[in-house]
Scaffold this motif. Sequence first.
Motif, PDB file in Angstrom:
ATOM      1  N   SER A   1     -36.364  -5.595 -68.982  1.00 48.96           N
ATOM      2  CA  SER A   1     -36.334  -6.960 -69.553  1.00 48.96           C
ATOM      3  C   SER A   1     -38.125  -7.446 -69.405  1.00 48.96           C
ATOM      4  O   SER A   1     -38.280  -8.334 -70.390  1.00 48.96           O
ATOM      5  CB  SER A   1     -35.862  -7.962 -68.866  1.00 48.96           C
ATOM      6  N   GLY A   2     -38.448  -6.824 -68.937  1.00 42.11           N
ATOM      7  CA  GLY A   2     -40.355  -7.553 -68.794  1.00 42.11           C
ATOM      8  C   GLY A   2     -40.550  -8.036 -68.362  1.00 42.11           C
ATOM      9  O   GLY A   2     -41.376  -8.963 -67.959  1.00 42.11           O
ATOM     10  N   SER A   3     -39.104  -8.489 -66.904  1.00 42.42           N
ATOM     11  CA  SER A   3     -40.043  -9.639 -66.498  1.00 42.42           C
ATOM     12  C   SER A   3     -40.610  -9.104 -65.369  1.00 42.42           C
ATOM     13  O   SER A   3     -41.008  -7.906 -64.742  1.00 42.42           O
ATOM     14  CB  SER A   3     -38.059 -10.179 -65.266  1.00 42.42           C
ATOM     15  N   GLN A   4     -40.667 -10.188 -64.366  1.00 39.20           N
ATOM     16  CA  GLN A   4     -42.334  -9.532 -63.290  1.00 39.20           C
ATOM     17  C   GLN A   4     -41.601  -8.774 -62.428  1.00 39.20           C
ATOM     18  O   GLN A   4     -40.469  -9.409 -61.886  1.00 39.20           O
ATOM     19  CB  GLN A   4     -43.466 -10.724 -62.783  1.00 39.20           C
ATOM     20  N   LEU A   5     -41.358  -8.144 -60.867  1.00 40.85           N
ATOM     21  CA  LEU A   5     -41.646  -8.124 -60.116  1.00 40.85           C
ATOM     22  C   LEU A   5     -41.083  -8.280 -58.579  1.00 40.85           C
ATOM     23  O   LEU A   5     -42.552  -9.624 -59.016  1.00 40.85           O
ATOM     24  CB  LEU A   5     -41.838  -6.255 -60.151  1.00 40.85           C
ATOM     25  N   VAL A   6     -40.517  -8.173 -57.957  1.00 39.78           N
ATOM     26  CA  VAL A   6     -40.669  -8.946 -56.874  1.00 39.78           C
ATOM     27  C   VAL A   6     -41.706  -9.122 -56.063  1.00 39.78           C
ATOM     28  O   VAL A   6     -41.826  -8.001 -55.674  1.00 39.78           O
ATOM     29  CB  VAL A   6     -39.143  -8.612 -56.322  1.00 39.78           C
ATOM     30  N   ALA A   7     -42.022 -10.026 -55.382  1.00 42.38           N
ATOM     31  CA  ALA A   7     -43.304  -9.728 -54.534  1.00 42.38           C
ATOM     32  C   ALA A   7     -43.245  -9.316 -53.525  1.00 42.38           C
ATOM     33  O   ALA A   7     -42.550  -9.021 -53.318  1.00 42.38           O
ATOM     34  CB  ALA A   7     -43.565 -11.330 -54.192  1.00 42.38           C
ATOM     35  N   GLN A   8     -44.317  -8.618 -53.149  1.00 38.44           N
ATOM     36  CA  GLN A   8     -44.583  -8.323 -51.747  1.00 38.44           C
ATOM     37  C   GLN A   8     -44.298  -8.532 -50.576  1.00 38.44           C
ATOM     38  O   GLN A   8     -43.318  -7.763 -50.057  1.00 38.44           O
ATOM     39  CB  GLN A   8     -46.011  -7.294 -51.594  1.00 38.44           C
TER      40      GLN A   8
ATOM     41  N   GLU B   1     -32.128  -3.840 -62.648  1.00 42.73           N
ATOM     42  CA  GLU B   1     -32.705  -4.515 -62.118  1.00 42.73           C
ATOM     43  C   GLU B   1     -31.735  -5.339 -61.350  1.00 42.73           C
ATOM     44  O   GLU B   1     -30.118  -5.477 -62.240  1.00 42.73           O
ATOM     45  CB  GLU B   1     -33.689  -5.099 -62.925  1.00 42.73           C
ATOM     46  N   VAL B   2     -32.081  -6.135 -60.903  1.00 41.82           N
ATOM     47  CA  VAL B   2     -31.435  -6.852 -60.243  1.00 41.82           C
ATOM     48  C   VAL B   2     -31.864  -8.238 -59.816  1.00 41.82           C
ATOM     49  O   VAL B   2     -33.451  -7.856 -59.247  1.00 41.82           O
ATOM     50  CB  VAL B   2     -30.980  -6.648 -58.346  1.00 41.82           C
ATOM     51  N   SER B   3     -32.108  -9.696 -60.773  1.00 38.06           N
ATOM     52  CA  SER B   3     -32.278 -10.655 -60.839  1.00 38.06           C
ATOM     53  C   SER B   3     -32.503 -11.370 -59.188  1.00 38.06           C
ATOM     54  O   SER B   3     -31.285 -11.844 -58.669  1.00 38.06           O
ATOM     55  CB  SER B   3     -32.533 -11.044 -61.905  1.00 38.06           C
ATOM     56  N   ILE B   4     -33.235 -12.092 -58.700  1.00 38.55           N
ATOM     57  CA  ILE B   4     -33.853 -13.402 -58.240  1.00 38.55           C
ATOM     58  C   ILE B   4     -34.130 -14.743 -59.398  1.00 38.55           C
ATOM     59  O   ILE B   4     -34.521 -14.492 -60.125  1.00 38.55           O
ATOM     60  CB  ILE B   4     -34.482 -13.299 -57.462  1.00 38.55           C
ATOM     61  N   ASN B   5     -32.870 -15.601 -59.602  1.00 42.42           N
ATOM     62  CA  ASN B   5     -32.942 -16.541 -60.615  1.00 42.42           C
ATOM     63  C   ASN B   5     -33.622 -16.956 -60.554  1.00 42.42           C
ATOM     64  O   ASN B   5     -33.916 -17.581 -59.337  1.00 42.42           O
ATOM     65  CB  ASN B   5     -32.206 -17.028 -60.908  1.00 42.42           C
ATOM     66  N   SER B   6     -34.654 -18.224 -61.431  1.00 41.51           N
ATOM     67  CA  SER B   6     -35.534 -18.714 -61.201  1.00 41.51           C
ATOM     68  C   SER B   6     -35.001 -19.506 -60.064  1.00 41.51           C
ATOM     69  O   SER B   6     -33.207 -20.500 -60.408  1.00 41.51           O
ATOM     70  CB  SER B   6     -35.933 -19.871 -62.692  1.00 41.51           C
ATOM     71  N   GLY B   7     -36.001 -21.141 -58.760  1.00 46.85           N
ATOM     72  CA  GLY B   7     -35.213 -21.862 -58.062  1.00 46.85           C
ATOM     73  C   GLY B   7     -34.487 -21.106 -57.003  1.00 46.85           C
ATOM     74  O   GLY B   7     -33.848 -22.146 -56.443  1.00 46.85           O
TER      75      GLY B   7
END
Length: 147
Positions: free
Chosen positions: A58-65, A11-17
């Motif tokens: 991580s159980g995180s939501q996936l990137v939006a379409q 997974e590659v994260s896009i951090n909050s903000g």
Amino acid sequence: MLKVSRYEAVEVSINSGSSLTKYFFPDLPNLTGRDGYPVSINSIVFFTGDANTLSPLSGSQLVAQADMQKSYLTIYQGDLQVLYNIPVVSLNYVRGASTSTMPYVNDQPELMNLKNVSWTKSFISLASAPGTTNRVYSIGVYYTVNY
């Protein structure tokens, strides 16, 4: 059809903000050649929220379409850029719900002779800042270790 030897979820994260447009891969030791044995990457696939609702790591939501549709993959081998700006939607072969509007391909994309990837130099770029943050790209890497 791709014959599977090994698989790793990434997974590659896009951090909050975040307003960045480039997101680097983490260090992936299982996908890096060592002890003189190269790792061959056979296929890289991206999963969407239509197919998987949460990341298996991580159980995180996936990137939006909308963000997936403006995302591109760049891969390095050492200092050599070998794959440049591949649209990530072209690496999505899992179709979600029948009502899904997310683009996908019918066959899993296969890579030839992609060895010794420099993961920490490789990245996902977006044409503009992401519309949603605190999300992750869920990626599957099929690979072979050449013993």
